[in-house]
Design an enzyme around this catalytic site. Structure first.
Site, PDB file in Angstrom:
ATOM      1  N   HIS A  48      -6.485   3.528 -11.274  1.00 53.48           N
ATOM      2  CA  HIS A  48      -5.956   4.443 -10.260  1.00 53.48           C
ATOM      3  C   HIS A  48      -5.155   3.645  -9.241  1.00 53.48           C
ATOM      4  O   HIS A  48      -5.718   2.904  -8.440  1.00 53.48           O
ATOM      5  CB  HIS A  48      -7.094   5.204  -9.584  1.00 53.48           C
ATOM      6  CG  HIS A  48      -6.608   6.110  -8.504  1.00 53.48           C
ATOM      7  ND1 HIS A  48      -5.818   7.198  -8.757  1.00 53.48           N
ATOM      8  CD2 HIS A  48      -6.758   6.066  -7.160  1.00 53.48           C
ATOM      9  CE1 HIS A  48      -5.509   7.791  -7.624  1.00 53.48           C
ATOM     10  NE2 HIS A  48      -6.059   7.131  -6.628  1.00 53.48           N
ATOM     11  N   ASP A  50      -2.760   3.700  -6.235  1.00 55.58           N
ATOM     12  CA  ASP A  50      -2.162   4.472  -5.145  1.00 55.58           C
ATOM     13  C   ASP A  50      -0.771   3.959  -4.812  1.00 55.58           C
ATOM     14  O   ASP A  50      -0.576   2.762  -4.618  1.00 55.58           O
ATOM     15  CB  ASP A  50      -3.045   4.379  -3.895  1.00 55.58           C
ATOM     16  CG  ASP A  50      -4.333   5.150  -4.061  1.00 55.58           C
ATOM     17  OD1 ASP A  50      -4.258   6.331  -4.418  1.00 55.58           O
ATOM     18  OD2 ASP A  50      -5.417   4.555  -3.847  1.00 55.58           O
ATOM     19  N   ASP A 172      -7.793  12.026  -7.712  1.00 57.13           N
ATOM     20  CA  ASP A 172      -8.119  11.590  -6.350  1.00 57.13           C
ATOM     21  C   ASP A 172      -7.704  12.538  -5.223  1.00 57.13           C
ATOM     22  O   ASP A 172      -8.258  12.444  -4.145  1.00 57.13           O
ATOM     23  CB  ASP A 172      -7.543  10.182  -6.106  1.00 57.13           C
ATOM     24  CG  ASP A 172      -8.236   9.468  -4.956  1.00 57.13           C
ATOM     25  OD1 ASP A 172      -9.398   9.822  -4.649  1.00 57.13           O
ATOM     26  OD2 ASP A 172      -7.644   8.561  -4.347  1.00 57.13           O
ATOM     27  N   HIS A 422      -0.934  11.184  -2.477  1.00 51.35           N
ATOM     28  CA  HIS A 422      -2.091  11.696  -1.733  1.00 51.35           C
ATOM     29  C   HIS A 422      -2.591  10.764  -0.628  1.00 51.35           C
ATOM     30  O   HIS A 422      -3.610  11.076  -0.002  1.00 51.35           O
ATOM     31  CB  HIS A 422      -3.221  12.075  -2.699  1.00 51.35           C
ATOM     32  CG  HIS A 422      -3.696  10.937  -3.552  1.00 51.35           C
ATOM     33  ND1 HIS A 422      -3.159  10.682  -4.791  1.00 51.35           N
ATOM     34  CD2 HIS A 422      -4.625   9.990  -3.352  1.00 51.35           C
ATOM     35  CE1 HIS A 422      -3.758   9.629  -5.306  1.00 51.35           C
ATOM     36  NE2 HIS A 422      -4.644   9.185  -4.462  1.00 51.35           N
TER      37      HIS A 422
HETATM   38 ZN   LIG Z   1      -5.864   7.522  -4.613  1.00 53.73          ZN
END
Ligand SMILES: [Zn+2]
Ligand SMILES: *[C@@H]1O[C@H](CO)[C@@H](O)[C@H](O)[C@H]1NC(C)=O
Ligand SMILES: *[C@@H]1O[C@H](CO)[C@@H](O)[C@H](O)[C@H]1NC(C)=O
Length: 994
Positions: A48, A50, A172, A422
């Protein structure tokens, strides 16, 4: 000639010249078959990543600032490539296209071919596929669709069909919206995987085997918006004790029987006993999906694969554990989805979901409702970015600029894609990362400036004209208008119908003439700039006045130019004195009244409606105690909201265009309330800040009416469909109501609405960015505007939300647009409040863009000579319920067009009807030769899209006719039919008119 043909030809000739061909085994063909009679364990290697959070996008990619957070996405792409190709059964998913693209641009052809092969073999699969994993609460549908389409376009160009994602992977984002489900369905996806839903909802779903279900994203679109949804039971992290990464310290697996370190037997038992068995009762099929990865994992991919290889081998050799048979293998979320579909026949025994997953509570008293407002200025900047991106795309297309200019447009596409992440628009990033997002967006906008400048120069037919966007006009600062004796104002309308735009420009003097394109003088008004604006930190302007005029009837996708000239000398226009009584605006359809003593708005009058509306500001003191105080993510008030000031000091300014009341409530709250002639809304232009750093204040405004609303209010889903909200109530479970305020907060991306059905009255507040909002008392709307939090809420950002700008606590400025009207038309000719709201929301979302240009011309005649002062991109306005959502350059010889129906089924007796658009001879600068419909993302021909079918056992409309099947007809004559809330996407094959 295809490669294959060339190879066949090789038998005859000697020359061969083609890239290696790969047999394509991607998609569901590449999934490991499940075994019946076994529990099928799908192990999902994933990372994951970001797109910015506690480090900037570039720091995460390159790995710089490593000491603060040990993450480098470039290493992940490097090592995954090496590891996955070592064994045929290894798999991996790529999610964030922004990162993938950075990496891809750095690779040489050899590595690219390695990846192409892995993608064609289905070992590496793209899922999600957007530029970032967008937030779902505070984003607008246009920007979500744009950012998905942008990522998907890159993937399609690069890999073709095998690079096409089939599933949403939203593991997420902090809660989930119906509109996003509807968008995934429109993209042609087979499903979505989620993690963050309310803890009580999740507990019940686990207990009742309802982690998987069909979600109807749109009650207007019905069945075509249905989406298979799978919720990961725990989190997106690996099971505890089974993380094999540079970050983790779990024991590796050892299957060397002669080694004293041998542990696979014990670890295999542990894995099944603790992590698989407990899941079996909560799944409807024999399949379980186990995420093997976490934030920024796989920086050394071999550590993972080495251990997972052993785990898989061991489970499959032993097969039987605790009396059950198990089958473990590398998989992907889409292979898992296909397995569930295969085994269930696509019929799920869970109720059809028709509401959304907002707000999100992760634990008792932990409602993630603070981020609906966090970093209010960044949230607004993002909206301005979308406005300009659409203008930029349209002008590019209308003038068919040479494609090398697309590099510049791409900068803004990239930036807006990143902004939807996000941890970007949500405000849950560190302060310096937020500053970096602003930097990226500014650069994107500057690049598009040069696109719009070229395009406009082409349209007005004056090469040297220098069009500028006065981006600081939100602090009444604009160099050209302040310093020049004459200048031009060109107002471009991105909507598909004619609009009026109020133009406001900071100026130095009191007398200007404004001449419209027809050579006639336009009505103007000079107003004092409010004290609040003049005191904005960072404002570098001495102007105290604003020149206001209305640019009337700006054509659809078109502009009008105005010539503004300062009078050399003449009468001094006097600014009206303060009027300390109720003041009624002249010529407006709507009026507001202020209490002459308290100085606050207390009534709004529209048509024959006279409504009590009291508006004031309050603040919540944020909770600072405990392990989870209020913060960037969470909103946790310590007690009820407190008054800031009972009374406001005020002054009133009236004129023929606008009436304004300037209010000052306190050192950190001021406002201008205004009403324009011939408009049907009231604007509340508020300024909040600076909030002192030592107190944790979360500032709200409340509009208190006497409507009887039965604890019910409505908020928008990503700026589109209305979601019904009832205080202290969730449609599918009984929720804990002990957190009176925060559990009732919802994201208000574009509006919040109250309805009093008995009295046929409606009250709405439209916002200019996402804000948290609620209706805690009947008849009352509450919106959170700005937050200063003393502590970090311990959810990872590790920084208290204390925004600074220009070295001081930030000051936030924004607008609410208030609409009052009827729920149902009271007379035949009347339009409802909802209809007014729709049109107004569109005009604020895609506001007419004001370009100013310096001009040397001394007179209007000189200026207008050889210049095209007015232009329309459309030969006719589209119907009021249809809008061109996207018009952008696509491939070398095509454009992309998205049309949307902007009304819901029950909004309006007339405008909620299906609408048709005739594309023949519609555009003035190019001709459409033919069109071809695609899925929402523009990356697949609609007729080639096949979705795995799922339905709920409680669904009674399984065979109902779908909008899509009907959509495929009617294209040959270039007439497009749209159902309420439908969006349709087309590739246009065009020839230009010149
Ligand atoms: Zn995230
Ligand atoms: C504002 O006025 C001051 C004093 O007259 C002057 O020094 C300054 O340059 C002015 N600033 C701008 C931006 O015009
Ligand atoms: C996908 O990309 C290919 C080129 O790689 C292109 O030929 C095709 O038209 C694209 N598909 C769509 C629907 O745009």
């Amino acid at each position: 000639m295809s490669c294959l043909e060339q190879i066949l030809l090789l038998l005859m000739v000697t020359q061969i010249n083609c890239v290696p061909i790969f047999q394509e085994r991607c998609g569901y063909k590449s999934c490991t078959p499940i075994k019946s009679g076994y529990v099928n364990i799908h192990l999902l290697p994933h990372s994951h990543d970001d797109v910015g959070w506690v480090k900037t996008v570039d720091q995460f990619y390159h790995g710089t600032n490593y000491k603060s957070y040990r993450a480098a996405v470039a290493y992940i792409y490097d090592t995954v490539l090496t590891s996955v190709r070592r064994k045929k059964d290894r798999k991996f998913i790529y999610v964030e296209t922004a990162f993938f693209w950075k990496w891809w641009m750095e690779q040489d052809e050899e590595d690219r071919n390695v990846l192409r092969k892995l993608v064609n073999d289905g070992q590496i699969e793209f899922i999600g596929g957007g530029w970032s994993m967008n937030d779902e609460a505070v984003t607008n549908y246009q920007s979500i669709i744009d950012q998905m389409a942008w990522g998907l376009r890159r993937l399609n160009e690069t890999f073709g069909e095998c690079g096409r994602p089939k599933l949403g992977w939203q593991i997420d984002p902090f809660g989930h919206s119906s509109e996003m489900a509807s968008i995934f369905a429109g993209l042609g996806y087979d499903g979505v995987v989620l993690v963050r839903i309310d803890y009580e909802d999740k507990r019940l779903r686990l207990k009742n085997k309802q982690l998987e279900f069909v979600w109807r994203g749109s009650n207007n679109l019905g069945r075509p918006s249905d989406l298979f949804t799978s919720i990961l039971p725990d989190h997106y992290y690996p099971p505890s004790n089974f993380c094999f990464d540079v970050f983790c310290s779990d024991e590796p697996l050892v299957d060397d029987t002669e080694s004293p370190e041998y542990n696979i037997e014990k670890r295999g038992d542990e894995f099944i006993k603790h992590h698989i068995e407990p899941l079996l009762n909560s799944h409807q099929t024999s399949n379980v999906m186990i995420p093997m990865g976490r934030d920024f994992s796989y920086q050394d991919a071999e550590m993972w694969y080495r251990n997972l290889d052993k785990l898989i081998k061991h489970i499959n050799n032993k097969q039987e554990f605790y009396g059950k048979k198990y089958h473990a293998f590398y998989s992907t979320p889409s292979c898992y989805t296909a397995a569930v579909q295969q085994e269930s026949g696509g019929v799920l025994s869970s109720p059809l979901k028709t509401d959304d997953f907002l707000p999100y509570a992760s634990d008792p008293h932990q409602y993630w409702t603070g981020f609906y407002t966090s970093r209010a200025s960044l949230k607004r900047f993002e909206r301005v970015g979308n406005n300009f991106l659409q203008v930029c795309k349209q002008l590019f297309t209308l003038t068919n600029l040479p494609r090398e200019n697309e590099q510049k447009l791409n900068k803004l596409r990239d930036a807006m894609g990143i902004m939807q992440h996000h941890d970007a628009i949500t405000g849950t990033e560190k302060e310096f990362v937020a500053a970096d997002y602003s930097r990226i967006l500014s650069i994107g906008m500057k690049n598009c400036d040069s696109v719009t400048e070229q395009a406009l120069a082409k349209l007005v037919n004056i090469e040297s004209e220098n069009f500028q966007s006065c981006l600081l006009s939100n602090m009444s600062q604009c160099a050209i208008t302040e310093k020049s004796n004459q200048f031009a104002v060109t107002v471009y309308n991105p909507l598909s119908r004619t609009v009026n735009k109020v133009v406001r420009l900071p100026v130095n003097e009191k007398l200007y003439s404004v001449i419209g394109p027809d050579g006639k003088a336009v009505n103007t008004q000079i107003l004092p700039i409010s004290e609040g604006v003049k005191n904005l930190p960072g404002r570098k302007s001495n102007t105290t006045l604003e020149l206001v005029f209305v640019a009337e009837n700006i054509p659809p996708l078109g502009y009008k130019s105005y010539y503004v000239q300062k009078y050399a000398d003449g009468d001094i226009v006097t600014i009206p004195d303060q009027i300390k009584t109720h003041q009624e605006a002249n010529g407006s359809n709507i009026n507001f009244y202020i209490d002459s003593i308290a100085g606050i708005v207390n009534r709004i009058n529209y048509s024959n409606i006279d409504l009590k509306v009291e508006q004031n500001f309050w603040y919540y003191k944020g909770a600072t105690s405990g392990s989870r105080p209020t913060g960037a993510y969470l909103f946790r008030p310590d007690g009820e909201a407190q008054t800031i000031a009972k009374n406001a000091k005020f002054s009133v300014y009236t004129g023929n265009i606008v009436t304004e009341v300037h209010q000052k409530f306190s050192d950190y709250v001021s406002q201008v309330v205004r009403v324009y002639a011939h408009q049907n809304y009231i604007e509340f232009d508020w300024i909040i800040g600076p909030l002192e750093r030592s107190t944790g204040k979360e500032v709200i405004t409340r509009y208190s009416t006497n409507l009887e609303t039965k604890s019910t209010f409505y908020t928008d889903s990503n700026g589109r469909e209305a979601m019904k909200r009832v205080k202290n109530y969730r449609p599918t479970w009984k929720n804990d109501v002990s957190d009176a305020e925060t559990s009732n907060y919802y994201p208000v991306t574009s509006k919040i609405v109250l309805k009093d059905e008995e009295n046929n009255l409606q009250f709405a507040v439209l916002t200019d960015r996402a804000e948290g909002g609620s209706s805690l008392k009947n008849g009352e709307v509450e919106l959170m505007l700005h937050r200063n939090c003393l502590r970090d809420d311990a959810l990872g950002v590790e920084e208290a939300l204390q925004e600074k700008e220009f070295g001081k606590p930030i000051v936030v400025r924004g607008s609410h647009y208030v609409v009052v009207g009827h729920v149902e038309p009271a007379t035949q000719s009347e339009i409802t409040a909802t209809t007014i709201e729709h049109k107004l929301a569109e005009e604020k979302l895609l506001d007419s863009w004001v370009f100013v240009s310096a001009t040397e011309a001394k007179s209007f005649d000189q200026y207008s000579k050889d210049r095209l002062l007015t232009f329309s991109g459309l030969k006719r306005s589209l119907p009021d319920n249809v809008h061109i959502m996207t018009l952008e350059p696509w491939t070398d010889s095509t454009f992309l067009l998205r049309l949307e129906h902007t009304f819901e089924k029950t909004d309006d007796p007339v405008l909620s009807q299906p609408a048709s658009v005739d594309l023949k001879e519609l555009f003035t600068t190019f001709k459409i030769n033919s069109i071809r419909e695609t899925t929402l993302g523009g990356n697949q021909w609609l007729e080639e899209n096949r979705r795995l079918s799922f339905r709920s056992t409680d669904q009674d409309d399984g065979n109902q006719e779908t909008v899509n099947s009907e959509a495929k007809t009617l294209l040959s004559d270039l007439v497009v039919l749209l159902q309420p809330m439908q969006i349709r996407t087309f590739v246009l094959y065009i020839s230009t008119n010149k």
